[in-house]
Design an enzyme around this catalytic site. Sequence first.
Site, PDB file in Angstrom:
ATOM      1  N   ASP A   1       0.869  -1.168   0.000  1.00 64.42           N
ATOM      2  CA  ASP A   1       0.000   0.000   0.000  1.00 64.42           C
ATOM      3  C   ASP A   1       0.906   1.219   0.000  1.00 64.42           C
ATOM      4  O   ASP A   1       2.125   1.090  -0.165  1.00 64.42           O
ATOM      5  CB  ASP A   1      -0.993  -0.043   1.175  1.00 64.42           C
ATOM      6  CG  ASP A   1      -0.295  -0.253   2.495  1.00 64.42           C
ATOM      7  OD1 ASP A   1       0.617   0.542   2.826  1.00 64.42           O
ATOM      8  OD2 ASP A   1      -0.627  -1.227   3.202  1.00 64.42           O
TER       9      ASP A   1
ATOM     10  N   LYS B   1      -5.964   0.624   1.063  1.00 62.90           N
ATOM     11  CA  LYS B   1      -7.382   0.818   1.377  1.00 62.90           C
ATOM     12  C   LYS B   1      -7.673   2.304   1.294  1.00 62.90           C
ATOM     13  O   LYS B   1      -7.228   3.076   2.112  1.00 62.90           O
ATOM     14  CB  LYS B   1      -7.678   0.311   2.786  1.00 62.90           C
ATOM     15  CG  LYS B   1      -7.338  -1.146   2.944  1.00 62.90           C
ATOM     16  CD  LYS B   1      -7.532  -1.584   4.381  1.00 62.90           C
ATOM     17  CE  LYS B   1      -6.874  -2.914   4.618  1.00 62.90           C
ATOM     18  NZ  LYS B   1      -5.740  -2.829   5.540  1.00 62.90           N
TER      19      LYS B   1
ATOM     20  N   MET C   1      -3.158   7.082  13.583  1.00 65.55           N
ATOM     21  CA  MET C   1      -4.437   7.227  12.874  1.00 65.55           C
ATOM     22  C   MET C   1      -5.403   8.127  13.650  1.00 65.55           C
ATOM     23  O   MET C   1      -6.604   7.868  13.694  1.00 65.55           O
ATOM     24  CB  MET C   1      -5.094   5.847  12.654  1.00 65.55           C
ATOM     25  CG  MET C   1      -4.239   4.919  11.813  1.00 65.55           C
ATOM     26  SD  MET C   1      -4.954   3.273  11.622  1.00 65.55           S
ATOM     27  CE  MET C   1      -4.470   2.500  13.160  1.00 65.55           C
TER      28      MET C   1
HETATM   29  N1  SAH Z   1       2.288  -0.481  11.282  1.00 60.55           N
HETATM   30  C1  SAH Z   1       2.564   0.926  11.172  1.00 60.55           C
HETATM   31  C2  SAH Z   1       1.350   1.746  11.543  1.00 60.55           C
HETATM   32  C3  SAH Z   1       0.161   1.511  10.636  1.00 60.55           C
HETATM   33  S1  SAH Z   1      -1.232   2.471  11.052  1.00 60.55           S
HETATM   34  C4  SAH Z   1       3.800   1.270  12.000  1.00 60.55           C
HETATM   35  O1  SAH Z   1       4.277   0.437  12.765  1.00 60.55           O
HETATM   36  O2  SAH Z   1       4.311   2.373  11.863  1.00 60.55           O
HETATM   37  C5  SAH Z   1      -1.003   3.887  10.037  1.00 60.55           C
HETATM   38  C6  SAH Z   1      -0.619   5.069  10.887  1.00 60.55           C
HETATM   39  O3  SAH Z   1       0.766   5.009  11.198  1.00 60.55           O
HETATM   40  C7  SAH Z   1      -0.795   6.410  10.250  1.00 60.55           C
HETATM   41  O4  SAH Z   1      -2.126   6.844  10.275  1.00 60.55           O
HETATM   42  C8  SAH Z   1       0.093   7.254  11.129  1.00 60.55           C
HETATM   43  O5  SAH Z   1      -0.529   7.519  12.365  1.00 60.55           O
HETATM   44  C9  SAH Z   1       1.247   6.315  11.388  1.00 60.55           C
HETATM   45  N2  SAH Z   1       2.402   6.521  10.497  1.00 60.55           N
HETATM   46  C10 SAH Z   1       3.011   5.577   9.764  1.00 60.55           C
HETATM   47  N3  SAH Z   1       4.089   6.075   9.124  1.00 60.55           N
HETATM   48  C11 SAH Z   1       4.154   7.377   9.478  1.00 60.55           C
HETATM   49  C12 SAH Z   1       5.058   8.448   9.178  1.00 60.55           C
HETATM   50  N4  SAH Z   1       6.114   8.271   8.363  1.00 60.55           N
HETATM   51  N5  SAH Z   1       4.824   9.655   9.733  1.00 60.55           N
HETATM   52  C13 SAH Z   1       3.781   9.862  10.552  1.00 60.55           C
HETATM   53  N6  SAH Z   1       2.906   8.891  10.876  1.00 60.55           N
HETATM   54  C14 SAH Z   1       3.092   7.669  10.353  1.00 60.55           C
END
Ligand code: SAH
Length: 242
Positions: free
Chosen positions: A35, A56, A171
């Site tokens: 994604d 999604k 999120m």
């Molecule tokens: N599994 C991922 C999180 C997935 S949920 C992890 O461990 O990072 C998706 C959320 O992750 C986004 O809505 C945001 O809140 C956060 N996120 C992921 N990458 C990001 C980034 N580079 N900068 C800011 N927020 C991020």
Amino acid sequence: MTGKVYLVGSGPGGLGLMTFRAREVIDSADVILYDQLPGEEVLASLPDVEKIDVGKYGGKHTKEQDEIEKLMVKFAQEEKTVVRLKGGDPFLFGRGGEEMETLRKYGIRVEMVPGVTSAIAVPECVGIPVTHRKFASQVTFLTGHEDPKKEESAINWKWLADSPGTIVILMGVKNLPDITKTLIENGMDEKKPVAIIERGLRPDQRVTIGNLDTISLIAGEKGVKPPAIIVIGEVVTLFDEE
Ligand code: SAH
């Protein structure tokens, strides 16, 4: 004999924070399901094999998650090496756990490749440690996806408002006004420092600082958008743009 599925975390952004193991399995894949969260630099580095964007969009979640899992099963049954590429770490709000369960149910070999999670790395890159002996001996990771006004919230807001330490919300941009209101209503200090880091570790990263009672107004004015990490707690006072 079926193929194998790798649930791979690509880290919070950029190639520098991707693990060697992630690179290795990506480069050995027959098919990659991805994604947009891994970010442009990572996506541009994917090998020239079959690639499917399973992102999604528009909030249509449940059905599409089913379809993603069906695709993984189908490719594995065709004896392919499948990489399911996810931003951050696959097991933190990444649905990696659910995908692992489905693959196990179908008897498909699955290997987890952990990634550097945005929940820790994104605050870290702007000088905010999620724990610190002086400020926070506990940290809670939270999905802000859930509407706190919902009666049957899976999150114990009262407990959170009463708890010391750091809260890291993923999120959470859309529900930020309700989240901050709910925490204040449950007794959290309205002057508690809050940071929002948008697109952390990307070239266009942006940080917004405020207090529990001001942050959603400031975020609205600045047009804060996902993906962003929200950090609530005293550790935010260590923020340093350098
Ligand atoms: N599994 C991922 C999180 C997935 S949920 C992890 O461990 O990072 C998706 C959320 O992750 C986004 O809505 C945001 O809140 C956060 N996120 C992921 N990458 C990001 C980034 N580079 N900068 C800011 N927020 C991020």
